[in-house]
Design an enzyme around this catalytic site. Structure first.
Site, short mmCIF file in Angstrom:
data_model
loop_
_atom_site.label_atom_id
_atom_site.label_comp_id
_atom_site.label_asym_id
_atom_site.label_seq_id
_atom_site.Cartn_x
_atom_site.Cartn_y
_atom_site.Cartn_z
N ARG A 78 18.48 37.79 49.20
CA ARG A 78 18.81 37.01 50.39
C ARG A 78 18.19 37.67 51.63
NH1 ARG A 78 20.68 32.18 52.45
NH2 ARG A 78 21.98 32.51 54.27
N SER B 250 58.70 41.36 27.71
CA SER B 250 59.24 40.88 28.99
C SER B 250 60.10 39.64 28.86
CB SER B 250 58.10 40.57 29.95
OG SER B 250 57.36 41.72 30.22
N ASN C 285 53.40 50.14 41.30
CA ASN C 285 54.52 50.99 41.72
C ASN C 285 55.11 51.77 40.56
OD1 ASN C 285 54.15 50.08 44.29
ND2 ASN C 285 55.89 48.67 44.30
N TRP D 221 29.82 39.88 50.54
CA TRP D 221 28.37 40.14 50.52
C TRP D 221 27.60 38.86 50.22
CZ3 TRP D 221 29.04 44.84 46.79
CH2 TRP D 221 29.65 45.90 47.50
N MET D 222 28.22 37.98 49.40
CA MET D 222 27.50 36.76 49.04
C MET D 222 27.76 35.63 50.01
SD MET D 222 27.54 36.94 44.90
CE MET D 222 26.49 35.54 44.69
N GLN E 46 22.10 48.57 57.27
CA GLN E 46 22.84 49.81 57.01
C GLN E 46 24.30 49.55 56.67
OE1 GLN E 46 23.71 52.82 60.14
NE2 GLN E 46 22.52 54.22 58.86
N GLU F 158 51.28 45.12 32.42
CA GLU F 158 51.33 46.38 31.67
C GLU F 158 51.71 47.55 32.56
OE1 GLU F 158 49.02 47.64 28.33
OE2 GLU F 158 48.44 45.58 27.88
#
Lengths: 253, 396
Positions: free
Chosen positions: B281, B139, B380, B350-351, B292, B376
């Site tokens: 938790r 590059s 797109n 979630w934390m 849920q 790499e």
């Protein structure tokens, strides 16, 4: 000073949460992660180090059990052992297998292989017996250096620093001898990828306890396995007087 | 059950997560090594934007830098799939360490092994497997996705070439002892002039610029390179003059499976940190895992990771089997980088508050994952490449 036997045991991995079987006959092992007993890893490391320092020529890794134990032997080979011996024990014999049977097998192998040293972990993390090394030495009538935290070869003798309740004890014993590895003996190496590849080519011999003249009959029968009782909450007290009063009240003193 | 055991039992089509005994042992060994020995370094390396030399040394010592290199050159002599498993396990702990290992194994070592003359292999492969890091320089500031419009020139003078130009975004540059530089010997021939040159670090005129201050993958050095009248002898041409573009494409096709493995490991590692927290938790009298909505989100992410794993493993097995694999490799890289983004973002949620702090590891995974859709071959580019294959499939 040529050959060392190292015992490696396949146990439930130390990080796994143990569950008791619903019928209380034992713990759940199906589908559970297994690995080499940590104290056996330390034993293998010590044997390989002795070989690297040229005190011994050959390290033989031995394990007793069903086909799966060959994985454990391969790991020992990847850490640097030269060859392996798989003593096939399965089914009821495997479930009832304990230190006495293993010790008889190791004693027979030590004589057959003309080993100068038998190095074992001090105990296995599944049964915590801490007997196999001692029994092996007794059956062979060899000296023993157990709970080793340092091992030095000095000609035909071995100097062993032992971890005991009171501190450290140093003994000198003649070879051939049995050693058992304690936690601080060394830090086991990781199997490098090239060594894993080399391990594929190393030989693992198969044999049965009968080939060594060992009978696997157990004199011990497990009646029941239970989880330890759930730990109850404690009680905080403010003063020593309160403590004494509470201990008296519940009959402890 | 290992692949050998499956075969012995007559199971002809074992599941994708079946490994040979050797692959399984390697994976366990690297897992242990990464979790125990690398983990303590991770946070400091990220903060200081610096790969600890101890870490690189231990990668070489463990044989992780020459996985497919022949033991004759000090390598491990294992397979491409083993490399994929190694990269995945490393990425669970640190994506920067994983990319260092990935570039070395899937780009640098592969190029030397496939294209090197006996002398070049002799000189470089044993160093690459034991103590020398390599960098791949394609590059430039003005040519990223449009890689082959690169401007770095190599002019022939008798038995050597003079290279002039600059490169950008070069990974491992701080640590590399050898650079594979893509330069054009004949701009009038367009991409057919691009050639690959082996440039040693101590070559006069090679300047390694200041490394980028990045959002993520901070321990991986990413530097600009200046090539100022570099003299490279003819014997340092890798492969054939004018075939460089083919080599680059071929190698990047394989390299993207490595990146897929990196993103996969990253996603799994992050997930493995977050789920235990949700089981611990307690809010409103129960574990947050037991709500849920949480269960559905967690199960959804777990499914995406599983799909990403299967795409990655299958692309690797296809390549090993010598079957066409480019479309599948693109799919693996594209999908896993998207899954890594989804997973890390959800894990922070979630934390809750602690997920947002640097005291917990998930925010680093979130920052690290972003490069997955970029380097790499951008997402797109992957999608366009896949579309070309799909178009051809309906050609009869």
């Amino acid at each position: 000073m040529s050959r060392v036997l190292v015992g490696v045991k396949r146990v439930i991995d130390y990080a796994v949460k143990i569950r008791v079987k619903p019928d209380h006959s034992g713990v759940v092992t199906d589908g559970v992660k297994h690995s080499m007993n940590p104290f056996c890893e330390i034993a293998v490391e010590e044997a390989v180090k002795l070989k690297e320092k040229k005190f011994i020529k050959e390290v033989v890794a031995v394990s007793c059990g069903p086909t799966q134990v060959t994985e454990t032997i391969r790991t020992a080979l990847a850490m640097g052992c030269d060859r392996g011996i798989h003593v096939e024990v399965s089914g009821k014999d495997y479930e009832a297998m304990g230190p006495l049977q293993i010790a008889k097998i190791f004693a027979a192998l030590a004589k057959k292989e003309e080993a100068s040293l038998v190095i074992l972990g001090k105990q296995a993390i599944d049964d915590d017996c801490n007997q196999t090394g001692q029994m092996t030495a007794a059956l062979l009538d060899w000296p023993q250096g157990t709970f080793a935290s340092e091992v030095t070869i000095d000609g035909e003798k071995v100097k062993v620093v032992r971890e005991i309740d009171g501190g450290l004890e140093t003994i000198k014993i003649s070879m051939p001898a049995v050693l058992t590895a304690d936690l601080r003996l060394n830090t086991p190496r990781y199997a490098t990828l090239p060594n894993i590849m080399k391990a594929k080519k190393k030989k693992i011999a198969n044999m049965k306890p009968a080939d060594l003249g060992v009978d696997m009959v157990s004199r011990v029968e497990v009646l029941r396995v239970d989880e330890p009782p759930t730990r109850l909450a404690g009680v905080k007290v403010e003063t020593v007087d309160d403590l004494v009063a509470k201990l008296k009240a519940n009959g402890t003193i | 059950m290992s692949a050998e055991q499956a075969a012995a039992l007559g199971v002809s089509y074992p599941p994708l997560q079946t490994y040979s005994e050797e692959e399984g042992m390697m994976r366990d060994a690297v897992n242990k090594f990464a979790q125990e020995r690398l983990a303590p370094f991770v946070s400091k390396m990220d903060e200081n934007s610096l790969m600890d030399p101890e870490v690189i040394k231990s990668l070489f010592e463990q044989g992780l830098m020459g996985i497919e290199i022949d033991p004759e050159y000090g390598g491990t002599g294992s397979t491409f799939f083993s490399s994929i498993l190694v990269i995945e396990e490393l990425a669970k702990v640190d994506a920067s360490v994983a990319v260092l290992c990935d570039i070395q194994n899937t780009l640098i070592n592969t190029l030397f092994t496939k294209l090197g003359t006996a002398a070049q292999k002799e000189r470089y492969l044993s160093r690459l497997s034991t103590d020398m890091v390599g960098s791949f320089c394609l590059s430039e500031a003005e040519s990223g996705s449009d890689a082959f419009s690169l401007k770095t020139r190599a002019d022939k003078h008798g038995d050597y070439y003079v290279i002039n130009g600059s490169k950008m975004w070069i990974s491992n540059a701080e640590q590399a002892g050898v650079f594979l530089v893509m330069a054009n010997v004949d701009p009038s021939a367009g991409h057919r002039g691009i050639s690959c040159f082996i440039v040693d670090r101590d070559t006069e005129g090679l300047q390694i610029g200041k490394k980028e201050n990045k959002l993520g993958l901070r321990a991986s050095s990413t530097c600009p390179l200046n090539l100022d009248n570099i003299k490279v002898p003819e014997k340092n041409v890798l492969g054939q003059i004018g075939h460089g573009y083919k080599y680059a494409i071929g190698m990047l096709n394989e390299g993207r499976i490595g990146i897929a493995a990196q993103m996969l490991g990253l996603a799994q590692g992050c997930f493995d940190q977050a789920v235990p927290y949700t089981r611990q938790r307690v809010q409103f009298g129960k574990r947050i895992f037991d709500f849920q909505a949480m269960q559905h989100q967690i199960a959804h992410v777990a499914t995406q990771i599983e799909a990403a794993r299967l795409l990655t493993y299958n692309a690797a097995r296809l390549k090993e089997a010598g079957r066409p694999f480019i479309k599948e490799a693109c799919m693996a890289k594209y999908f896993t980088s998207e899954v890594a983004t989804l997973t890390t973002s959800k894990c922070i949620e979630w934390m809750g508050g602690v997920g947002f702090t640097k005291d917990y590891p998930v925010e680093k995974y979130y920052r690290d994952c972003k490069i997955g859709t970029i380097y790499e071959g951008t997402t797109n580019i992957q999608l366009s490449t896949m579309a070309k294959f799909i178009d051809k499939e309906y050609d009869h």
